[in-house]
Design a protein around this motif. Structure first.
Motif, short mmCIF file in Angstrom:
data_model
loop_
_atom_site.label_atom_id
_atom_site.label_comp_id
_atom_site.label_asym_id
_atom_site.label_seq_id
_atom_site.Cartn_x
_atom_site.Cartn_y
_atom_site.Cartn_z
N ILE A 263 0.85 -1.19 0.00
CA ILE A 263 0.00 0.00 0.00
C ILE A 263 0.88 1.24 0.00
O ILE A 263 0.60 2.21 -0.71
CB ILE A 263 -0.93 0.00 1.24
CG1 ILE A 263 -1.90 -1.16 1.15
CG2 ILE A 263 -1.68 1.32 1.34
CD1 ILE A 263 -2.83 -1.30 2.33
N ALA A 264 1.97 1.22 0.77
CA ALA A 264 2.85 2.39 0.85
C ALA A 264 3.54 2.67 -0.48
O ALA A 264 3.63 3.80 -0.92
CB ALA A 264 3.89 2.18 1.95
N ILE A 265 4.06 1.63 -1.12
CA ILE A 265 4.81 1.84 -2.36
C ILE A 265 3.89 1.98 -3.56
O ILE A 265 4.12 2.79 -4.45
CB ILE A 265 5.80 0.67 -2.60
CG1 ILE A 265 6.82 0.62 -1.46
CG2 ILE A 265 6.50 0.83 -3.93
CD1 ILE A 265 7.80 -0.52 -1.60
N GLY A 266 2.84 1.15 -3.59
CA GLY A 266 1.99 1.14 -4.79
C GLY A 266 0.96 2.24 -4.82
O GLY A 266 0.51 2.64 -5.89
N GLY A 267 0.57 2.73 -3.65
CA GLY A 267 -0.46 3.75 -3.62
C GLY A 267 -1.74 3.26 -4.26
O GLY A 267 -2.19 2.15 -3.99
N PRO A 268 -2.33 4.08 -5.13
CA PRO A 268 -3.60 3.69 -5.76
C PRO A 268 -3.45 2.47 -6.66
O PRO A 268 -4.44 1.78 -6.95
CB PRO A 268 -3.99 4.92 -6.59
CG PRO A 268 -2.76 5.74 -6.72
CD PRO A 268 -1.90 5.43 -5.55
N LEU A 269 -2.22 2.17 -7.10
CA LEU A 269 -2.02 1.02 -7.96
C LEU A 269 -2.26 -0.29 -7.23
O LEU A 269 -2.38 -1.34 -7.84
CB LEU A 269 -0.58 1.02 -8.52
CG LEU A 269 -0.24 2.19 -9.44
CD1 LEU A 269 1.25 2.20 -9.75
CD2 LEU A 269 -1.03 2.12 -10.72
N ALA A 270 -2.32 -0.24 -5.87
CA ALA A 270 -2.48 -1.47 -5.10
C ALA A 270 -3.93 -1.90 -4.98
O ALA A 270 -4.21 -2.93 -4.36
CB ALA A 270 -1.89 -1.27 -3.70
N GLU A 271 -4.83 -1.14 -5.54
CA GLU A 271 -6.26 -1.46 -5.41
C GLU A 271 -6.56 -2.85 -5.95
O GLU A 271 -6.17 -3.19 -7.07
CB GLU A 271 -7.07 -0.41 -6.19
CG GLU A 271 -8.56 -0.51 -6.03
CD GLU A 271 -9.04 -0.11 -4.63
OE1 GLU A 271 -8.25 0.52 -3.90
OE2 GLU A 271 -10.19 -0.40 -4.29
N GLY A 272 -7.26 -3.64 -5.16
CA GLY A 272 -7.65 -4.97 -5.62
C GLY A 272 -6.62 -6.05 -5.34
O GLY A 272 -6.84 -7.21 -5.66
N PHE A 273 -5.51 -5.69 -4.75
CA PHE A 273 -4.47 -6.66 -4.46
C PHE A 273 -4.92 -7.59 -3.34
O PHE A 273 -5.46 -7.13 -2.33
CB PHE A 273 -3.20 -5.91 -4.07
CG PHE A 273 -2.10 -6.78 -3.54
CD1 PHE A 273 -1.75 -6.74 -2.20
CD2 PHE A 273 -1.41 -7.63 -4.38
CE1 PHE A 273 -0.74 -7.54 -1.70
CE2 PHE A 273 -0.39 -8.43 -3.89
CZ PHE A 273 -0.06 -8.40 -2.55
N ILE A 274 -4.71 -8.90 -3.52
CA ILE A 274 -5.12 -9.88 -2.52
C ILE A 274 -3.87 -10.56 -1.96
O ILE A 274 -2.91 -10.82 -2.70
CB ILE A 274 -6.04 -10.94 -3.14
CG1 ILE A 274 -7.33 -10.27 -3.61
CG2 ILE A 274 -6.38 -12.05 -2.14
CD1 ILE A 274 -8.35 -11.23 -4.15
N SER A 275 -3.87 -10.87 -0.66
CA SER A 275 -2.66 -11.44 -0.09
C SER A 275 -2.93 -12.40 1.05
O SER A 275 -3.96 -12.32 1.72
CB SER A 275 -1.76 -10.32 0.40
OG SER A 275 -0.64 -10.85 1.10
N TYR A 276 -1.97 -13.28 1.27
CA TYR A 276 -1.89 -14.09 2.48
C TYR A 276 -1.60 -13.15 3.63
O TYR A 276 -0.86 -12.18 3.48
CB TYR A 276 -0.75 -15.10 2.31
CG TYR A 276 -0.24 -15.75 3.58
CD1 TYR A 276 1.00 -15.40 4.10
CD2 TYR A 276 -0.98 -16.73 4.22
CE1 TYR A 276 1.48 -16.02 5.24
CE2 TYR A 276 -0.50 -17.36 5.36
CZ TYR A 276 0.73 -17.00 5.87
OH TYR A 276 1.21 -17.61 6.99
#
Lengths: 387, 288, 339
Positions: A263-276
């Motif tokens: 979230i810190a590095i990607g900013g808005p580009l992180a939207e929709g990212f799913i993770s363990y």
């Protein structure tokens, strides 16, 4: 000043007239306190300290009629095999501990396991390598208290396949270090078992510029990009650079977790990212842990800290159940306390027989989170299967 | 795989990679050319530049041009402070400088760990968003970086070729003793060279930290690349460093995209080793 | 000057001369110092049988082999940043011989030394023609390539995860005491070999070659052949360290054989002293023992190391070994007497 003297005197009196003498119980901790792995070493240290705080608040560890005050003796292993070896040796031969929690990195754990088993000292570790549990000693004296890829990977992939059967081709980009090389084959097998076509690519640890590799990936018509074993910083860069290079499909991570960094590095580009994820900060049980942590330390809580807290609490419970500090009896007690729930990761369950020939893997709950509007939201919680 | 869109993207990536490599390599080669020191602490100064930019831009919120200039000047000034303590002992002593400056690198990096803590930070980008040129996509930030690097390089070239001090430095790089007999004050030239070199390293470090990530150990990779690029181009040769940086950047972009990362590393290293054996003074260096 | 030349010129030849670098005539003093050292090295584990100290002691002995063998290369005038990579080659070769081919340990150790030596034999003649700084750079890159081979060749080397479950050398030497004495004995042999070479005709030729290569060549020293021979020998000894290390740690992975480790070996030589065999030995103790006994302030330690390297390189180019000589000079100067 006088007031303080009075308080001190009262405390001293209180201690002196305590129900029984409190003996000190040394618990060994091994983790990297220098160099790149410091965040994880500190997580280990702090997780155990919080478990010790809990014990002290309850009046100490009551083992076989005596009351013990646990004390953590933490030694740096510099995230290397030699470092782990000397750290373990120091704890066993100089500090005379019988119970050690840690280390974290596979090279360190692998160097420590033979020593533990020869010296008959109990070890609760992390580490991705399969040999940590599947070895010539049958892991007689070592247990693993954090999920490895073998535990959460297949479960996550199965979940995704059921949710998104339209995804067919997955890309795995990983560093060619110990974790990457250990994790990718397990993931490849799990993906193929779920009908995916897999494309893998390794890079040299220290690389930060991934656009060439990502351009290469784009040419493969990938519809799922798995960040797997990448370190948080690199995971963030991979996501950001992938989006910048024009990759539009799904990105997720069976590993990490690196949600905060992404979230810190990607900013808005992180939207929709799913993770363990190993921890749901919004879970009611988690809140107690978080406030206890922030009462002592500031800053972001490293995701590993609650796992070590969990491990330490399990160890203490086993000691109390065994009623003695004899290593053999505590070992047996670890088995019998299945069902005991320290509060965050669900009840204690040991598994891994078919993967490691022994059941010394703790099956802890884990979460799957999604980034929505710049925040992480838990989607579901999964318990690894006992097989 | 070999479509023109991908090739164009590869070239663009190559330009971005080269920009940073050339900046770091230039400072490195300048120090070797004039003072014959191998600055193994170059990466550490790049790292300091990154942190300086972080504090000036992200914490104190200075406007970006002021922040990056001030950060680089600040770190270069620190180098001047270190000059009488460390650098001066190693002028014209290549081997001692290698190991001694390695010690300096260790000292600076671990002081950084004590002061800044190990965890990686990011510097907010100046521009978000991408620029589209036909089928090509380039993040605006990257183009800004290429622009900054080009500007600095142009300024450097102008200084070296158009000013008296630049001329004096080039003379000293060729032959220090003869330059002295011609009346050039080598003390001043050395200080100037150190200042310019570290300025460029700190600038490159700031850019690097912004593009990727900031940590006390971030200087290791730029140092290794600077080393290799300078060998490729010729130690002590300024055009060589520029040429080496461009070649290395493009090779990495091309090979990594088409053949993967391992092939890229093996080939790059192999070529440089072969070059060292056959032509150790590099592409544009002078044989000794 | 060699003994035979000295006799021809009617100059008395000293009876015992165990090392060339600090002059003749102090042989008796040397011998007794060595005996004291030997007694200490063999005796202390009996008084202080703590496995932790034994582990540190074993690690010091292991690193001493690497540092001393690198010292040979340095005395010919070349600094190699690939030495740890050669340790690695020996380690993997030994382990693979023992675990995959089932050969006995002694054979494995020899295979390890042989593998490193052979690689050195192939690479040596090509790279040893390069002068100082270029040789450093080439060995740096070579070390990286070797390390990358360890990482990428997964089916053989286990990749980044290395090889686990390596058996100990022999049941007799699997206790901490046994391992220490075993490694100590082999280390003593290796270092003894280095000492013999350095104090012989060959040693003098090496020093001559380092100081004035073309002059030495004119005097009949076969420069390239000598450099390659020493390089092969030194890398072979590094291979021995590798084989011993593998069976001591019972686990090897590529990160133990990178350029940082090679650099550590160089630093041991530099800080201890580059022109005397005692140098790397002092340096090894300093670099291996220091961090172990000063835990808790690792960053500060590294900062101190860094600063001491700067000071040593700036003020004591000959390393810590020179402190003795310098102090004597200062004292002698203060007393107003000539030595």
């Amino acid at each position: 000043m006088f007031g303080r003297l009075v308080v001190a005197a009262l405390v001293a009196l209180g201690l002196a007239s305590g129900a029984s003498a409190q003996e000190e119980l040394k618990i060994g901790g091994i983790g990297s306190l220098s160099g790149g792995g410091t965040a994880w070493g500190l997580a280990l240290q702090r997780g155990i300290e919080l478990a010790i705080d809990d014990v002290n608040k309850a009046g100490g560890l009551k083992i076989g009629g005596k009351v013990y005050r646990p004390r953590l003796v933490m030694v740096d292993d510099q995230y290397s095999a030699t470092g782990g070896r000397t750290a373990a040796q120091r704890l066993i031969s100089v500090e005379n501990v019988k119970f050690i929690i840690g280390p974290i990195g596979s090279p360190s754990v692998l160097a420590v396991v033979p020593i533990m088993n020869q010296a008959k000292v109990l070890l609760l570790s992390d580490g991705f390598a399969v040999s940590i549990l599947k070895n010539e000693f049958n892991s007689a004296y070592n247990y693993r208290v954090m999920n490895s890829n073998v535990e959460f990977g297949p479960a996550m992939i199965k979940w995704l396949h059921q949710k998104r059967p339209d995804l067919k081709k997955v890309a795995l980009i990983a560093p060619n270090d110990a974790v990457g090389q250990a994790v990718v084959p397990t993931l490849v097998t799990a993906y193929k078992a779920n009908g995916f076509e897999v494309w893998t690519e390794f890079y040299e640890r220290g690389t930060k510029e991934f656009t060439p590799l990502l351009t290469r990936m784009l040419a493969q018509n990938i519809d799922l990009f798995d960040l797997n074993s990448n370190a948080p910083g690199e995971a963030g860069l991979l996501l950001k650079q992938a989006r910048e290079v024009g990759y539009k499909n799904m990105i997720w991570q069976v590993g990490g977790p690196s949600v905060d960094e992404i979230i810190a590095i990607g900013g808005p580009l992180a939207e929709g990212f799913i993770s363990y994820d190993v921890f749901d900060f919004n879970d009611p049980h988690a809140k107690a842990f978080v406030s206890a942590y922030h009462a002592r330390w500031s800053g972001i809580i490293n995701a590993q800290a609650p796992g070590w807290y969990n491990g330490a609490k399990i160890l203490f419970k086993a000691m109390e159940t065994a009623g003695t500090l004899d290593v053999e009896k505590v070992r047996e007690a670890l088995k019998t306390i299945e069902g005991y729930d320290p509060g965050i990761f669900g009840p204690v369950a040991w598994g891994g027989k078919s993967d490691y020939d022994v059941e010394h893997q703790l099956l802890a709950n884990f979460w799957i989170t999604e980034v929505k509007n710049g925040k992480a939201n838990a989607l579901t919680v999964i318990t690894p299967e006992k097989h | 795989m070999f479509t023109s869109a991908i090739l164009a993207q590869v070239i663009l990536n190559g330009v971005c990679l080269s920009a940073i490599y050339v900046l770091v390599a230039l400072g490195f080669t300048l120090l070797f050319g004039i003072m014959k020191i191998v600055n193994f602490a170059h990466g550490a100064f790049a790292m300091l530049g990154g942190y300086a930019l972080y504090y000036l831009y992200a914490e104190f919120r200075l406007p970006y041009p002021a922040a990056i200039l001030l950060a680089s000047v600040g770190v270069a000034a620190c180098a001047l402070v270190l000059e009488p303590l460390v650098f001066r002992w190693f002028y014209q002593k290549m081997f001692q400088s290698m190991i001694g400056l390695l010690g300096l690198n260790m000292a600076i990096v671990f002081t950084g760990v004590i002061v800044f803590d190990v965890y990686e930070r990011s510097i907010p980008p100046v521009f978000s968003g991408v620029v589209r040129l036909g089928p090509l996509i380039a993040p605006t930030d990257r183009l800004l970086i290429v622009g900054i690097a080009a500007a600095v390089l142009a300024a450097f070239w102008a200084f070296m070729t158009r000013t008296r001090y630049g001329l004096a430095m080039r003379a000293a790089a060729q032959d220090v003793e003869t330059a002295e007999t011609q009346g050039i004050d080598t003390r001043v030239i050395y200080l100037l060279a150190l200042f310019i070199s570290i300025f460029m390293a700190a600038l490159a470090g700031g850019i690097y930290a912004q593009t990727y990530a900031l940590s006390p150990f971030m200087g290791d990779r730029p140092l290794m690349v600077a080393f290799i690029v300078v060998i490729l181009g010729g130690m002590g040769s300024i055009p060589g460093a520029a040429l080496g940086g461009i070649l290395f950047g493009f090779a990495e972009s091309f090979l990594s995209t088409f053949y993967g990362s391992a092939v890229s590393s093996f080939v790059s290293f192999g070529v440089v080793i072969a070059l060292l054996i056959v032509r150790p003074w590099g592409l544009l260096g002078t044989p000794e | 000057m060699t003994a035979s030349i000295m006799r021809k010129m009617d100059i008395p030849v000293p009876k015992v001369a165990l090392s060339s670098a600090t002059g003749e005539g102090r042989g008796g003093w040397r011998l007794s110092a060595l005996l004291v050292l030997a007694v200490f090295l063999v005796g202390w584990p009996l008084l202080l049988p703590n496995p932790f100290f034994l582990t540190v002691g074993t690690l010091i002995a292991l690193n001493a082999i690497g540092a001393a063998s690198l010292h040979l290369i340095i005395r010919t005038g070349h600094i190699s940043l690939a030495h740890a990579a050669f340790v690695g080659v020996g380690a993997y070769a030994c382990v693979l011989s023992v675990m995959t081919l089932g050969l006995p340990y002694w054979v494995g150790l020899l295979m390890g030394a042989g593998a490193s030596g052979s690689l050195a034999l192939i690479i040596g003649p090509i790279v040893l023609r390069l002068t100082g700084k270029y040789f450093v750079l080439v060995t740096f890159l070579l070390g990286e390539i070797i390390r990358m081979v360890f990482v990428e060749w997964v089916p053989v080397t286990g990749g980044s995860n290395g090889i686990f479950g390596i058996p100990t050398a022999h049941p007799i030497v699997s206790t901490p005491h046994g391992q220490y004495y075993f490694v100590l004995a082999i280390a003593a042999l290796c270092i003894g070999l280095c000492a013999c070479i350095l104090s012989s005709q060959i040693g003098r030729a090496m020093d001559a070659m380092r100081e004035a290569e073309q002059v030495a060549e004119c005097a009949g020293v076969p420069v390239i052949r000598l450099k390659v021979t020493i390089f092969v020998l030194a890398c072979g000894l590094a291979g021995v360290q590798g084989g011993l290390l593998a069976h001591f740690l019972r686990y090897i992975d590529p990160t133990a054989f990178g350029w940082v480790e090679s650099l550590n070996l160089v630093v041991m030589n530099v800080i201890g002293g580059m022109f005397h065999l005692a140098g790397p030995l002092i340096g090894t103790v300093f670099l291996v023992a220091f961090p172990e006994f000063l835990r808790g302030y690792v960053e500060l330690q590294r900062v101190i190391f860094g600063i001491s390297i700067i000071v040593v390189m700036a003020a004591l180019p000959g390393g810590m070994v020179e402190i003795g000589a310098r102090t004597r000079d200062i004292i002698a100067g203060a007393r107003g007497r000539k030595r």
